[in-house]
Design a protein around this motif. Sequence first.
Motif, PDB file in Angstrom:
ATOM      1  N   GLY A  21       0.801  -1.099  -0.127  1.00 15.48           N
ATOM      2  CA  GLY A  21      -0.046   0.065   0.100  1.00 15.48           C
ATOM      3  C   GLY A  21       0.676   1.230  -0.045  1.00 15.48           C
ATOM      4  O   GLY A  21       2.141   1.153  -0.136  1.00 15.48           O
ATOM      5  N   VAL A  22       0.315   2.285   0.119  1.00 14.76           N
ATOM      6  CA  VAL A  22       0.992   3.628   0.061  1.00 14.76           C
ATOM      7  C   VAL A  22       0.981   4.239   1.540  1.00 14.76           C
ATOM      8  O   VAL A  22       0.242   4.361   2.357  1.00 14.76           O
ATOM      9  CB  VAL A  22       0.156   4.629  -0.726  1.00 14.76           C
ATOM     10  N   PRO A  23       2.388   4.302   2.062  1.00 12.01           N
ATOM     11  CA  PRO A  23       2.527   5.013   3.334  1.00 12.01           C
ATOM     12  C   PRO A  23       1.946   6.457   3.838  1.00 12.01           C
ATOM     13  O   PRO A  23       2.053   7.094   2.421  1.00 12.01           O
ATOM     14  CB  PRO A  23       4.137   4.899   3.689  1.00 12.01           C
ATOM     15  N   THR A  24       1.587   6.697   4.865  1.00 15.47           N
ATOM     16  CA  THR A  24       1.178   8.107   5.036  1.00 15.47           C
ATOM     17  C   THR A  24       1.928   9.100   4.330  1.00 15.47           C
ATOM     18  O   THR A  24       1.245  10.084   3.786  1.00 15.47           O
ATOM     19  CB  THR A  24       1.301   8.068   6.532  1.00 15.47           C
ATOM     20  N   LYS A  31      -3.565  10.063  -3.898  1.00 13.00           N
ATOM     21  CA  LYS A  31      -4.598  11.145  -3.909  1.00 13.00           C
ATOM     22  C   LYS A  31      -4.472  12.070  -5.378  1.00 13.00           C
ATOM     23  O   LYS A  31      -5.593  12.110  -6.047  1.00 13.00           O
ATOM     24  CB  LYS A  31      -4.416  12.122  -2.943  1.00 13.00           C
ATOM     25  N   THR A  32      -3.378  12.370  -5.777  1.00 12.48           N
ATOM     26  CA  THR A  32      -3.247  13.054  -7.016  1.00 12.48           C
ATOM     27  C   THR A  32      -3.737  12.322  -8.285  1.00 12.48           C
ATOM     28  O   THR A  32      -4.432  12.542  -9.157  1.00 12.48           O
ATOM     29  CB  THR A  32      -1.691  13.494  -7.425  1.00 12.48           C
ATOM     30  N   ALA A  33      -3.425  10.670  -8.323  1.00 11.85           N
ATOM     31  CA  ALA A  33      -3.492  10.030  -9.351  1.00 11.85           C
ATOM     32  C   ALA A  33      -4.982   9.743  -9.426  1.00 11.85           C
ATOM     33  O   ALA A  33      -5.736   9.552 -10.481  1.00 11.85           O
ATOM     34  CB  ALA A  33      -2.881   8.488  -8.982  1.00 11.85           C
ATOM     35  N   CYS A  34      -5.723   9.608  -8.123  1.00 12.43           N
ATOM     36  CA  CYS A  34      -7.216   9.474  -8.172  1.00 12.43           C
ATOM     37  C   CYS A  34      -8.045  10.454  -8.683  1.00 12.43           C
ATOM     38  O   CYS A  34      -8.777  10.471  -9.519  1.00 12.43           O
ATOM     39  CB  CYS A  34      -7.682   9.143  -6.894  1.00 12.43           C
ATOM     40  N   SER A  35      -7.454  11.921  -8.539  1.00 12.65           N
ATOM     41  CA  SER A  35      -7.911  13.058  -8.803  1.00 12.65           C
ATOM     42  C   SER A  35      -7.909  13.287 -10.536  1.00 12.65           C
ATOM     43  O   SER A  35      -8.785  13.252 -11.491  1.00 12.65           O
ATOM     44  CB  SER A  35      -7.392  14.418  -8.273  1.00 12.65           C
ATOM     45  N   ARG A  36      -6.525  12.657 -11.095  1.00  9.15           N
ATOM     46  CA  ARG A  36      -6.446  12.573 -12.549  1.00  9.15           C
ATOM     47  C   ARG A  36      -7.359  11.671 -12.968  1.00  9.15           C
ATOM     48  O   ARG A  36      -7.806  12.047 -14.238  1.00  9.15           O
ATOM     49  CB  ARG A  36      -4.926  12.112 -12.739  1.00  9.15           C
ATOM     50  N   ALA A  50      -5.140   0.501   0.367  1.00  5.32           N
ATOM     51  CA  ALA A  50      -4.410   1.332  -0.598  1.00  5.32           C
ATOM     52  C   ALA A  50      -3.574   2.309   0.436  1.00  5.32           C
ATOM     53  O   ALA A  50      -2.487   2.820  -0.113  1.00  5.32           O
ATOM     54  CB  ALA A  50      -5.451   2.061  -1.419  1.00  5.32           C
ATOM     55  N   TRP A  51      -4.127   2.661   1.422  1.00  3.13           N
ATOM     56  CA  TRP A  51      -3.538   3.495   2.347  1.00  3.13           C
ATOM     57  C   TRP A  51      -2.682   3.316   3.239  1.00  3.13           C
ATOM     58  O   TRP A  51      -2.379   4.111   4.243  1.00  3.13           O
ATOM     59  CB  TRP A  51      -4.881   4.569   2.965  1.00  3.13           C
ATOM     60  N   THR A  52      -2.447   2.017   3.560  1.00  4.51           N
ATOM     61  CA  THR A  52      -1.631   1.235   4.608  1.00  4.51           C
ATOM     62  C   THR A  52      -0.547   0.580   4.330  1.00  4.51           C
ATOM     63  O   THR A  52      -0.533   0.004   3.110  1.00  4.51           O
ATOM     64  CB  THR A  52      -2.508   0.517   5.565  1.00  4.51           C
ATOM     65  N   GLN A  53       0.673   0.769   5.089  1.00  6.28           N
ATOM     66  CA  GLN A  53       2.011  -0.005   4.634  1.00  6.28           C
ATOM     67  C   GLN A  53       2.597  -0.123   6.021  1.00  6.28           C
ATOM     68  O   GLN A  53       2.983   0.445   6.507  1.00  6.28           O
ATOM     69  CB  GLN A  53       2.673   0.624   3.765  1.00  6.28           C
ATOM     70  N   ASP A  54       2.848  -1.729   6.196  1.00  2.00           N
ATOM     71  CA  ASP A  54       3.431  -1.981   7.348  1.00  2.00           C
ATOM     72  C   ASP A  54       4.416  -3.296   7.247  1.00  2.00           C
ATOM     73  O   ASP A  54       3.625  -4.042   6.613  1.00  2.00           O
ATOM     74  CB  ASP A  54       2.690  -1.917   8.925  1.00  2.00           C
ATOM     75  N   LYS A  55       5.246  -3.599   7.631  1.00  2.00           N
ATOM     76  CA  LYS A  55       6.067  -4.756   7.696  1.00  2.00           C
ATOM     77  C   LYS A  55       6.036  -5.351   5.955  1.00  2.00           C
ATOM     78  O   LYS A  55       5.590  -6.464   5.775  1.00  2.00           O
ATOM     79  CB  LYS A  55       5.579  -5.890   8.321  1.00  2.00           C
ATOM     80  N   ALA A  56       6.396  -4.440   5.009  1.00  2.00           N
ATOM     81  CA  ALA A  56       6.739  -4.713   3.676  1.00  2.00           C
ATOM     82  C   ALA A  56       5.241  -5.295   2.974  1.00  2.00           C
ATOM     83  O   ALA A  56       5.366  -5.749   1.868  1.00  2.00           O
ATOM     84  CB  ALA A  56       7.686  -6.039   3.523  1.00  2.00           C
TER      85      ALA A  56
END
Length: 337
Positions: A21-24, A31-36, A50-56
């Motif tokens: 996922g995408v780290p904070t 957000k930019t990609a979604c807006s495009r 999509a919005w979280t990332q931990d331990k690879a």
Amino acid sequence: MIKYPILQQGITIGVTAPSSGVPTELHELLKTACSRMEAKGFNVTCGDTAWTQDKAKSAPAKKRAEEFNKMMNDENIHIIIPPWGGELLIETLEYIDFENIRNKWVLGYSDISLLLLAITLKTGIATAHGTNLVDLRGEYSDDTTAMWQSVLSTKKGESILQHSSEKYQKEWKFDKPTPCVFNLTEQTDWKSTSNNRVKVQGRLLGGCIDSIRHLIGTTFGEVQRFKENYIKGESVIWFLENCELSTTDLRKSLVQMKLAGWFENCSGIMFGRSPANTPVRNYTVEDVYKELSEDLQIPIIYDIDCGHVPPQITLLNGAYAEVETDSGKGTILQYFK
């Protein structure tokens, strides 16, 4: 028979992260990609992963698989585009509901290619190896990347032609973003082991070799079963790209694929440009390609627009393709049949 999804206008993109996922600190990219995408007329639905990332990884394997399964079964979501790749997608495979996968596009590359190839091999549904969502955040896309939409909008029975890029990106310059995201500075040059004009045809299969090699010996990597059930003995063109392997690791992986029967009835292999391919002593990637070509008695095309050195042609697992290269340029004609 291969089943082909189709991209319609005004559809909804489902964004889920079966790998990373995408780290904070990088949320603005997503957000930019979604807006495009919304500005282009798409609706966008983002899952929690999509919005979280931990331990690879974006989340535990079951959660990642459940979110993917939910989006795959949601009639209001028409295409799934993960934000990007990652490392540990393989953990989710045993929880993916392959029995009930709908005929909708999944688009991505890197670790996502493991899921793409598994879907096509198990179900006969075409999947799309190409751009990830985050790389669509620019004001516009370069001509090669932008073809993803045209390719995925092609109807069954039709065909679509893609050309080699004019230029490619040698290295990421995150401090110097361009309107199309990539810094395209180097002249594209498709090569072959024969140094002559090459033309091959067959069904496309492939992905990131770092990831897809781990399907060998599992129920998710039954290439022979796929050939018997869905393409009735037609030949295969493999497209492969190397993210991080040294030349000896690459060679070992290719030999393993051969020993597993993946290269039986193979008409040719295409390799993408690579940021890796580190020589081991004086053993170079050109040596690997030459040995493979001689061993299998097939043409090898390399440095094509595929993988971690953008831009990328959109290549469909399962589609019938005619590939030509001559004097550094190339074309890929894909038939939806």
